[in-house]
Design a protein around this motif. Structure first.
Motif, PDB file in Angstrom:
ATOM      1  N   UNK A  36       0.827  -1.200   0.000  1.00 19.62           N
ATOM      2  CA  UNK A  36       0.000   0.000   0.000  1.00 19.62           C
ATOM      3  C   UNK A  36       0.865   1.255   0.000  1.00 19.62           C
ATOM      4  N   UNK A  37       1.915   1.259   0.815  1.00 15.94           N
ATOM      5  CA  UNK A  37       2.812   2.414   0.854  1.00 15.94           C
ATOM      6  C   UNK A  37       3.480   2.637  -0.494  1.00 15.94           C
ATOM      7  N   UNK A  38       3.887   1.551  -1.167  1.00 18.10           N
ATOM      8  CA  UNK A  38       4.528   1.690  -2.478  1.00 18.10           C
ATOM      9  C   UNK A  38       3.548   2.248  -3.509  1.00 18.10           C
ATOM     10  N   UNK A  39       2.315   1.776  -3.488  1.00 16.39           N
ATOM     11  CA  UNK A  39       1.318   2.271  -4.431  1.00 16.39           C
ATOM     12  C   UNK A  39       0.974   3.731  -4.168  1.00 16.39           C
ATOM     13  N   UNK A  40       0.870   4.094  -2.904  1.00 13.74           N
ATOM     14  CA  UNK A  40       0.579   5.493  -2.566  1.00 13.74           C
ATOM     15  C   UNK A  40       1.735   6.399  -2.976  1.00 13.74           C
ATOM     16  N   UNK A  41       2.965   5.885  -2.881  1.00  9.32           N
ATOM     17  CA  UNK A  41       4.116   6.665  -3.319  1.00  9.32           C
ATOM     18  C   UNK A  41       4.095   6.868  -4.834  1.00  9.32           C
ATOM     19  N   UNK A  42       3.770   5.809  -5.578  1.00  7.84           N
ATOM     20  CA  UNK A  42       3.645   5.956  -7.028  1.00  7.84           C
ATOM     21  C   UNK A  42       2.563   6.964  -7.394  1.00  7.84           C
ATOM     22  N   UNK A  43       1.510   7.019  -6.576  1.00  4.23           N
ATOM     23  CA  UNK A  43       0.418   7.970  -6.824  1.00  4.23           C
ATOM     24  C   UNK A  43       0.776   9.381  -6.395  1.00  4.23           C
ATOM     25  N   UNK A  44       1.846   9.540  -5.602  1.00  5.84           N
ATOM     26  CA  UNK A  44       2.252  10.871  -5.172  1.00  5.84           C
ATOM     27  C   UNK A  44       1.503  11.374  -3.949  1.00  5.84           C
TER      28      UNK A  44
ATOM     29  N   UNK B 283       9.502  26.243 -13.095  1.00  7.93           N
ATOM     30  CA  UNK B 283      10.701  27.065 -13.264  1.00  7.93           C
ATOM     31  C   UNK B 283      11.123  27.207 -14.715  1.00  7.93           C
ATOM     32  N   UNK B 284      10.835  26.182 -15.519  1.00  3.34           N
ATOM     33  CA  UNK B 284      11.165  26.235 -16.940  1.00  3.34           C
ATOM     34  C   UNK B 284      10.040  26.760 -17.796  1.00  3.34           C
ATOM     35  N   UNK B 285       8.933  27.226 -17.170  1.00  2.00           N
ATOM     36  CA  UNK B 285       7.753  27.767 -17.869  1.00  2.00           C
ATOM     37  C   UNK B 285       7.167  26.766 -18.861  1.00  2.00           C
ATOM     38  N   UNK B 286       7.197  25.490 -18.487  1.00  2.17           N
ATOM     39  CA  UNK B 286       6.642  24.440 -19.344  1.00  2.17           C
ATOM     40  C   UNK B 286       5.184  24.200 -18.937  1.00  2.17           C
ATOM     41  N   UNK B 287       4.344  25.170 -19.195  1.00  3.65           N
ATOM     42  CA  UNK B 287       2.991  25.155 -18.635  1.00  3.65           C
ATOM     43  C   UNK B 287       2.137  24.020 -19.185  1.00  3.65           C
ATOM     44  N   UNK B 288       2.252  23.726 -20.464  1.00  2.39           N
ATOM     45  CA  UNK B 288       1.479  22.635 -21.033  1.00  2.39           C
ATOM     46  C   UNK B 288       1.861  21.304 -20.392  1.00  2.39           C
ATOM     47  N   UNK B 289       3.168  21.075 -20.250  1.00  6.48           N
ATOM     48  CA  UNK B 289       3.627  19.835 -19.647  1.00  6.48           C
ATOM     49  C   UNK B 289       3.219  19.749 -18.179  1.00  6.48           C
ATOM     50  N   UNK B 290       3.268  20.874 -17.473  1.00  2.00           N
ATOM     51  CA  UNK B 290       2.876  20.882 -16.061  1.00  2.00           C
ATOM     52  C   UNK B 290       1.395  20.539 -15.914  1.00  2.00           C
ATOM     53  N   UNK B 291       0.558  21.090 -16.789  1.00  2.00           N
ATOM     54  CA  UNK B 291      -0.883  20.794 -16.745  1.00  2.00           C
ATOM     55  C   UNK B 291      -1.131  19.318 -17.046  1.00  2.00           C
ATOM     56  N   UNK B 292      -0.469  18.792 -18.076  1.00  2.00           N
ATOM     57  CA  UNK B 292      -0.615  17.366 -18.405  1.00  2.00           C
ATOM     58  C   UNK B 292      -0.113  16.484 -17.266  1.00  2.00           C
ATOM     59  N   UNK B 293       0.965  16.913 -16.632  1.00  2.00           N
ATOM     60  CA  UNK B 293       1.515  16.188 -15.492  1.00  2.00           C
ATOM     61  C   UNK B 293       0.497  16.109 -14.359  1.00  2.00           C
ATOM     62  N   UNK B 294      -0.146  17.231 -14.057  1.00  2.00           N
ATOM     63  CA  UNK B 294      -1.147  17.262 -12.982  1.00  2.00           C
ATOM     64  C   UNK B 294      -2.360  16.391 -13.323  1.00  2.00           C
ATOM     65  N   UNK B 295      -2.825  16.482 -14.569  1.00  2.00           N
ATOM     66  CA  UNK B 295      -3.988  15.684 -14.984  1.00  2.00           C
ATOM     67  C   UNK B 295      -3.678  14.198 -14.881  1.00  2.00           C
ATOM     68  N   UNK B 296      -2.513  13.802 -15.360  1.00  2.00           N
ATOM     69  CA  UNK B 296      -2.176  12.379 -15.371  1.00  2.00           C
ATOM     70  C   UNK B 296      -1.875  11.839 -13.983  1.00  2.00           C
ATOM     71  N   UNK B 297      -1.359  12.679 -13.103  1.00  2.00           N
ATOM     72  CA  UNK B 297      -1.173  12.242 -11.717  1.00  2.00           C
ATOM     73  C   UNK B 297      -2.520  11.922 -11.086  1.00  2.00           C
ATOM     74  N   UNK B 298      -3.541  12.686 -11.461  1.00  2.00           N
ATOM     75  CA  UNK B 298      -4.892  12.421 -10.957  1.00  2.00           C
ATOM     76  C   UNK B 298      -5.450  11.127 -11.537  1.00  2.00           C
ATOM     77  N   UNK B 299      -5.205  10.894 -12.828  1.00  2.00           N
ATOM     78  CA  UNK B 299      -5.667   9.639 -13.447  1.00  2.00           C
ATOM     79  C   UNK B 299      -5.009   8.439 -12.774  1.00  2.00           C
ATOM     80  N   UNK B 300      -3.713   8.566 -12.504  1.00  2.00           N
ATOM     81  CA  UNK B 300      -2.997   7.471 -11.885  1.00  2.00           C
ATOM     82  C   UNK B 300      -3.535   7.097 -10.518  1.00  2.00           C
TER      83      UNK B 300
END
Length: 468
Positions: A366-374, A393-410
């Motif tokens: 469970x701890x490992x899965x929760x870690x993968x989920x962030x 910091x690198x102003x990669x806004x599109x990638x940051x948004x996709x990163x946040x969305x996919x972290x939620x899917x995961x």
């Protein structure tokens, strides 16, 4: 080669000597305990050598290697991961196959290839390290010959891996034909160099299992034994990514020139595709190893955010996230190996009601899965936070948004397995007793997971000073 050069290469030399020592021991007396003991001793000695060489870094060694703190850190990470895999493998092999000793020869050869990769600064050393790693993995994937699925996975990995190596070598040849140098990112870029670089990217993309070069991943993860899958998911990908950050990072950071801009755009597209494809395909999986395979594709996409951000913050984020990913992935596959008997415990039903049958393994998984989920208080949360900061910091806004969305899917498929672990007990058989060495390794991974989530400062300070 001078004495100073030999001293700088001491970790690589110790690691390369380990499979030789194991082979000599096998020739004298076949003993699983002896082979695994020599392997563990060699990996401990490699970690000690990295520590001893650390103050004298950086030092170039000829035209092939650069032994700096970036290389030493990742050599140590490779050795530590291989040590954990060795500890997990010992009890696993006792239950699964009669041929055990040669496994450690292949494992240490693969680790030596990975260590050579992270210190490479020339195409020759890059290819030699990559092929030593890859050829050893082809055999490791199919090592448990009692199961047809393992042989099938090994053949798939061999054919596709050989094809990707052909692309990489021919691409390097085109770059050399155009520039007269065996460098992967020379400037200015001619037509042959562009074509060659594209072919090199195909080879690297296969090793990292990013979209669209990911098709081998779920079949190999499912077919290989759990300890080998852990090694493929961590050491193999981590070593290649460390090399990619060293060679490609300066080119894409800040979009240096038109070629850098085009490369950054291409890598951004691959990162977004890997995030979405990995997470969406993981949603459909009932096999835990296949779910983790697609999850790993998404995690490679996350890491590309830091690669594209570049700079000290990007390198720090990559290093910390890889450590967190290594700990988490080794722990997850270690639990699967500990639960396995006559087959790998990789079906969802194998985890139904695990909390009632093996409470501490259930809590660890469970701890490992929760870690993968962030989830906070785990290493994965701090790792994702560093990636987020690097992207902002690198102003990669599109990638940051996709990163946040996919972290939620995961979150969905990780929590779905967690819910299964705490359901009423199903029809899964009682797991075998956890081998002592595997139990020690899993306990250490669990402690490290929580320590990095609660007190990440020391590791952040360590990786902050690393420059590829």
């Amino acid at each position: 080669m001078t004495l100073a050069d030999m001293t700088a290469l001491l970790p690589l030399m110790v690691l390369a000597a380990t499979p030789v020592a194991v082979m000599l021991a096998i020739a004298a007396h076949r003993s699983h305990a002896l082979a695994s003991g020599i392997t563990m001793a060699g990996l401990f000695a490699t970690l000690a050598a990295c520590w001893a060489v650390w103050p004298s870094a950086p030092r170039p060694v000829g035209d092939l290697f650069i032994v700096d703190r970036w290389a030493l850190f990742y050599m140590g990470l490779v050795a530590a991961a291989a040590l954990v895999v060795t500890m997990i493998s010992r009890g696993y092999l006792e239950r699964r196959t009669a041929r055990r000793e040669e496994y450690y020869v292949l494992l240490t050869l693969a680790a030596a290839g990975a260590a050579a990769l992270v210190a490479s600064r020339h195409v020759v050393s890059f290819v030699l390290g990559l092929e030593l790693l890859s050829v050893s993995l082809y055999a490791l994937v199919a090592y448990v010959r009692e199961e047809a699925i393992g042989i099938e996975a090994g053949m798939k990995y061999l054919v596709l891996g050989g094809t990707s190596s052909a692309f990489l070598l021919f691409g390097a040849a085109l770059v050399y034909a155009d520039t007269g140098r065996l460098m992967l990112a020379p400037e200015p870029w001619g037509p042959l160099t562009l074509a060659g670089f594209a072919m090199v990217l195909v080879g690297v993309g296969f090793k990292l299992a990013i979209v669209p070069f990911h098709l081998w991943t779920p079949d190999v993860y499912e077919g290989a034994s759990a300890p080998v899958t852990a090694f493929v998911a961590t050491v193999s990908k981590g070593a290649v990514l460390a090399l990619v950050v060293r060679w490609f990072g300066p080119l894409v950071a800040g979009n240096a020139g038109q070629d850098g801009t085009n490369l950054a755009t291409l890598l951004s597209a691959l990162a977004v595709a890997s995030m979405f494809a990995g997470n969406l395909l993981a949603l459909r999986q009932e096999n835990v190893k296949r779910m983790l395979a697609y999850s790993s594709i998404a995690h490679m996409g996350y890491l590309f955010v830091a690669l594209l951000a570049g700079g000290a913050l990007g390198a720090t984020a990559v290093s910390f996230y890889l450590v967190a990913y290594f700990v988490t992935t080794l722990g997850a596959f270690g639990v699967i190996a500990a639960l396995s008997t006559d087959r790998d415990a990789d079906r969802t039903e194998d985890f139904r009601g695990l909390y009632r049958r093996r409470p501490w393994l259930a809590m660890l998984m469970t701890a490992m899965l929760l870690s993968l989920a962030g989830i906070p208080l785990t290493a994965g949360f701090i790792g994702k936070f560093t990636l987020f900061l690097a992207g902002v910091g690198g102003s990669l806004w599109l990638l940051v948004i996709c990163f946040a969305i996919n972290s939620t899917i995961g979150l969905f498929y990780y929590l779905r397995l967690v819910a299964t672990i705490f359901k009423r007990e199903g029809s899964a058989p009682a797991p075998a007793p956890v081998p002592t060495m595997a139990g020690i390794a899993l306990a250490a991974l669990g402690v490290l997971l929580l320590a990095l989530g609660i007190w990440p400062g020391p590791l952040i300070e360590l990786v902050r000073g690393l420059t590829p």
